[in-house]
Design a protein around this motif. Structure first.
Motif, PDB file in Angstrom:
ATOM      1  N   HIS A   1      51.217  26.751  37.932  1.00 56.41           N
ATOM      2  CA  HIS A   1      51.704  27.029  39.285  1.00 56.41           C
ATOM      3  C   HIS A   1      51.128  26.125  40.365  1.00 56.41           C
ATOM      4  N   ASP A   2      49.996  25.485  40.122  1.00 57.74           N
ATOM      5  CA  ASP A   2      49.413  24.633  41.165  1.00 57.74           C
ATOM      6  C   ASP A   2      49.552  23.141  40.891  1.00 57.74           C
TER       7      ASP A   2
ATOM      8  N   ASP B   1      48.491  35.116  41.846  1.00 53.49           N
ATOM      9  CA  ASP B   1      47.718  34.000  42.391  1.00 53.49           C
ATOM     10  C   ASP B   1      46.815  34.501  43.523  1.00 53.49           C
TER      11      ASP B   1
ATOM     12  N   HIS C   1      41.431  28.983  37.228  1.00 54.11           N
ATOM     13  CA  HIS C   1      42.279  29.755  38.140  1.00 54.11           C
ATOM     14  C   HIS C   1      43.681  30.015  37.574  1.00 54.11           C
TER      15      HIS C   1
ATOM     16  N   TYR D   1      38.930  23.739  37.768  1.00 49.81           N
ATOM     17  CA  TYR D   1      40.098  24.336  38.401  1.00 49.81           C
ATOM     18  C   TYR D   1      40.957  25.142  37.439  1.00 49.81           C
TER      19      TYR D   1
ATOM     20  N   ASN E   1      42.699  34.788  43.803  1.00 47.56           N
ATOM     21  CA  ASN E   1      41.993  34.160  44.927  1.00 47.56           C
ATOM     22  C   ASN E   1      41.155  35.180  45.695  1.00 47.56           C
TER      23      ASN E   1
HETATM   24 MN    MN Z   1      46.912  29.087  42.924  1.00 43.15          MN
END
Ligand code: MN
Length: 704
Positions: A72-73, A139, A48, A45, A143
């Motif tokens: 950010h996540d 972001d 990202h 992850y 994506n």
């Molecule tokens: Mn994100």
């Protein structure tokens, strides 16, 4: 995707060494938090957030924004809290991460254009710091770049959302390269077939085009050199989605749209821009009406350039943009180019100041521009939000003025919803109706068919619509209920003379209306109900007995109290009478009738005034529940309150209020309940049941 270490090295090109060290810490923190999580592509992850930070580093964003991008996540997807981030990386970073997380929680569900516009406004309004939007856009861009790995139908949903929401936001902020890439990627996933056809056609046309571009480019370069102008000349490739849009909007064929060649010329200063323009216009003829000077009058997002279209040498038009290095940076990075900080610890305030300065400069440039009013409108909504945007349960967005409460929302949905609202769920949680709404909340109003507006709402509603509807409702209902009571009071007064309303003759009514100046019979009755006129005086006049009732006034039959009189009849808070109690009615001028217990000490003095006292009695059956106070002394032990509450519920009563005050010795506790009962018999049953609880010592009805 390059290794983290490689990227940190790249970023150190514009960041200080200590900032890079801090970013490395954030990276390792995020990596640990996301440990064991994978993307749809199978990558760990952490790849990202790292990619998102790198997109922002290309825009040379400040270290705080990059740190927030790396994190950010973590709030949404891991156990890390805002407080933890604040402690480790500082409050500004925590605020940024929190801002991005809030945007993540909003789901876009509708495809209406107007709703999409509201949604864009809501996102901008929620992001108090522009960097939150920049992180969100980066972001989304990453994506979209990795959307291949995402299964249908989520892929289409994400692509549509990007096309309708995020690409326009990027455009509005002047983030040109992000905007174009978002559009092209959305187009590819949303319309795969059209995308394939167009890109194939574009590829086929490219060979021929390249030749034209290089020949024309050479001719321009030669000319500029001859004129002694230092410039970079680039041929521009058309973007798929903009070709598609032009075909649709202008109803042009692919060949026609493509039959245009784009060039960009970048120079060192503004005077050179105009020199280039002159040189080009002498090389190829300009097409009249196509020249635009966005240097003198920039676009609303800050974009500046000279645009001109020329008759090219092979019969195709040439679209040329002329700009300085500085303008080029703004054209590509837009608002972000105003966030290039020298210092790494710029506080939020400083940044707000910078934004403000930037907006101010735009405003000054704008003055005189044709669409400046519209520009100001956008500014107001987007960056100085005085509106809140909230969701209905069906996913529709409503905009309300800042400070609006759940009641305002209810009336905004529909007058009926407002008039019948009893409670509200905000984000699935039951909240008081007075709750102030905040951006992005999902609001669900709970209604009841018997519910009515409450006068107390007027203390906190802020929209004109809610206010006027509540006022209107109260006024009409109150006057109707008062008139009903007034009729009964008048009947009682007439009864003293063995008459009733039916016996009153028309001319007597007309005379009364004329004498009193009242508008209608209804008004007279409402006045009686409200205590503004005495029923005995009105009865005398109607029966033409003269004005003064005098002392000889005999009692008519008592007015029957049913409990269903609404606002016209209130039950005294001091003695809380219930059916079965001997009662007395007191008329207060302008307020209507208040029912007290016969022996209520509070009214001992007032009841001497015969004009104010009304003889009343309970109806044999009442439907309403009445509040009554009881005082209960019990052993001060754990669980007593629960036992008492259970017994009360068993006896079909509700607890309206409870207060517990332990007595001095800690051995006994005194509890005061306000219960809802139908009558004295009901109350007696409840008290008997409560006495059976072993811990209960004493129980009495409480009176003031
Ligand atoms: Mn994100």
């Amino acid at each position: 995707m390059p290794e983290a270490a490689t990227l940190f090295k790249e970023w150190s090109g514009y960041l200080k060494p200590e900032d890079v060290t801090r970013l490395e810490t954030a990276y390792h923190f995020s990596e640990a938090a996301h440990n064991g999580q994978f993307r749809d592509s199978g990558d760990p992850y952490i790849s990202h957030p790292l990619a998102v930070a790198n997109i922002l580093a290309q825009l040379h964003l400040d270290p705080q924004a990059l740190t927030a991008a790396l994190l950010h996540d973590v709030m949404e997807d891991t156990a890390v809290t805002k407080a933890e981030i604040s402690k480790k990386f500082g409050k500004p970073v925590a605020e940024l991460v929190d801002g991005v997380s809030k945007l993540d929680r909003i789901e876009f569900e509708t495809h209406e254009e107007a709703q999409a516009e509201n949604f864009r406004k809501m996102l901008l309004a929620m992001a108090r710091d522009v960097r939150v939007i920049l992180i969100k856009l980066a972001d989304r861009l990453h994506n979209m770049r990795t959307l291949d790995a995402v299964p249908e139908p989520k892929r289409k949903r994400v692509a549509r959302e990007t096309l309708e929401i995020y690409a326009p936001i990027a455009n509005r902020l002047g983030l040109n390269s992000i905007y174009l890439e978002l559009e092209d990627l959305s187009f590819r996933y949303l319309y795969p077939a059209r995308n394939r056809v167009l890109s194939k056609a574009l590829k086929a046309a490219r060979g021929n085009r390249r030749e034209v571009v290089s020949k024309v480019g050479e001719a321009i370069k030669k000319r500029l050199k001859h004129d002694g102008i230092d410039a970079e000349v680039h041929g521009r490739e058309k973007h798929l989605h903009s070709i598609y849009r032009k075909m649709r909007e202008k109803r042009l064929s692919f060949a026609k749209v493509l039959d245009v060649f784009g060039f960009r010329i970048i120079v060192k200063d503004v005077p050179s821009c105009y020199l280039v323009l002159g040189a080009l216009h002498s090389l190829y003829k300009p097409i009249p009406g196509k020249f635009k000077d966005y240097i003198a009058i920039p676009k609303t997002n800050g974009y500046q350039s000279l645009h001109t279209t020329l008759f090219g040498p092979f019969g195709s038009p040439l679209e040329v943009q002329i700009r300085t290095q500085e303008m080029h940076k703004i054209a590509e990075a837009g608002v972000a180019s105003h966030w290039l900080y020298k210092s790494s610890d710029a506080s939020l305030n400083e940044m707000q100041k910078k934004t403000h300065q930037w907006l101010q400069s735009l405003l000054e440039i704008q003055s005189g521009g044709g669409d400046s009013v519209e520009f100001l409108e956008h500014l107001k909504v987007d960056l100085f939000p005085d509106q809140v945007y909230v969701f209905t349960p069906k996913g529709k967005i409503l905009s309300l003025p800042r400070g609006a409460t759940a009641v305002d929302f209810a009336y905004a949905v529909h007058t009926d919803i407002g008039n019948r609202c009893v409670a509200v769920k905000i984000n699935e949680e039951l909240m008081p109706l007075r709750t102030e709404l905040r951006n992005g909340e999902r609001v669900e109003i709970i209604t009841a068919s018997h519910a009515k507006p409450n006068p107390l709402w007027l203390n906190y509603v802020i929209t004109a619509k809610a206010r006027s509807h509540i006022r209107h409702f109260l006024k009409t209902v109150q006057s109707r209920e008062s008139a009903q009571l007034g009729e009964r009071l008048l009947n009682q007064a007439l009864g003293a003379f063995k008459a009733s309303i039916g016996d009153v003759k028309e001319p007597d009514w007309d005379k009364l209306l004329k004498d009193t100046g009242a508008k209608s019979r209804q008004d007279i009755l409402a006045d009686i109900g409200l205590g503004k006129r005495l029923s005995a005086v009105v009865a005398h006049r109607l029966l033409s007995l003269g004005d003064a009732p005098g002392e000889e006034r005999k009692a008519g039959a008592p007015v029957v109290i049913r409990g269903s009189e609404g606002m016209a009849v209130q039950f005294a808070q001091c003695c809380k009478p219930i059916p079965g109690d001997p009662i007395i009615g007191l008329i207060n001028k302008g307020q209507g009738m208040v029912i007290h217990a016969h022996d209520c000490p509070v009214i001992a003095k007032t009841r001497a005034d015969p004009g104010k006292v009304i003889d009343v009695e309970w109806a044999p059956e009442t439907k309403k529940l009445f509040n009554v106070g009881i005082r209960l002394v019990a052993m001060n032990q754990r669980g007593v309150l629960a036992k008492v509450a259970a017994k009360i519920a068993e006896a079909n009563s509700n607890i309206d209020n409870v207060a517990v005050d332990p007595e001095h010795d800690d051995q006994y506790a005194t509890m005061r309940f306000t219960l809802q009962v139908s009558n004295r018999l009901h109350l007696a049953q409840i008290m008997r049941a409560l006495r059976r609880i072993p811990e209960v010592i004493r129980i009495t009805r409480a009176r003031s």
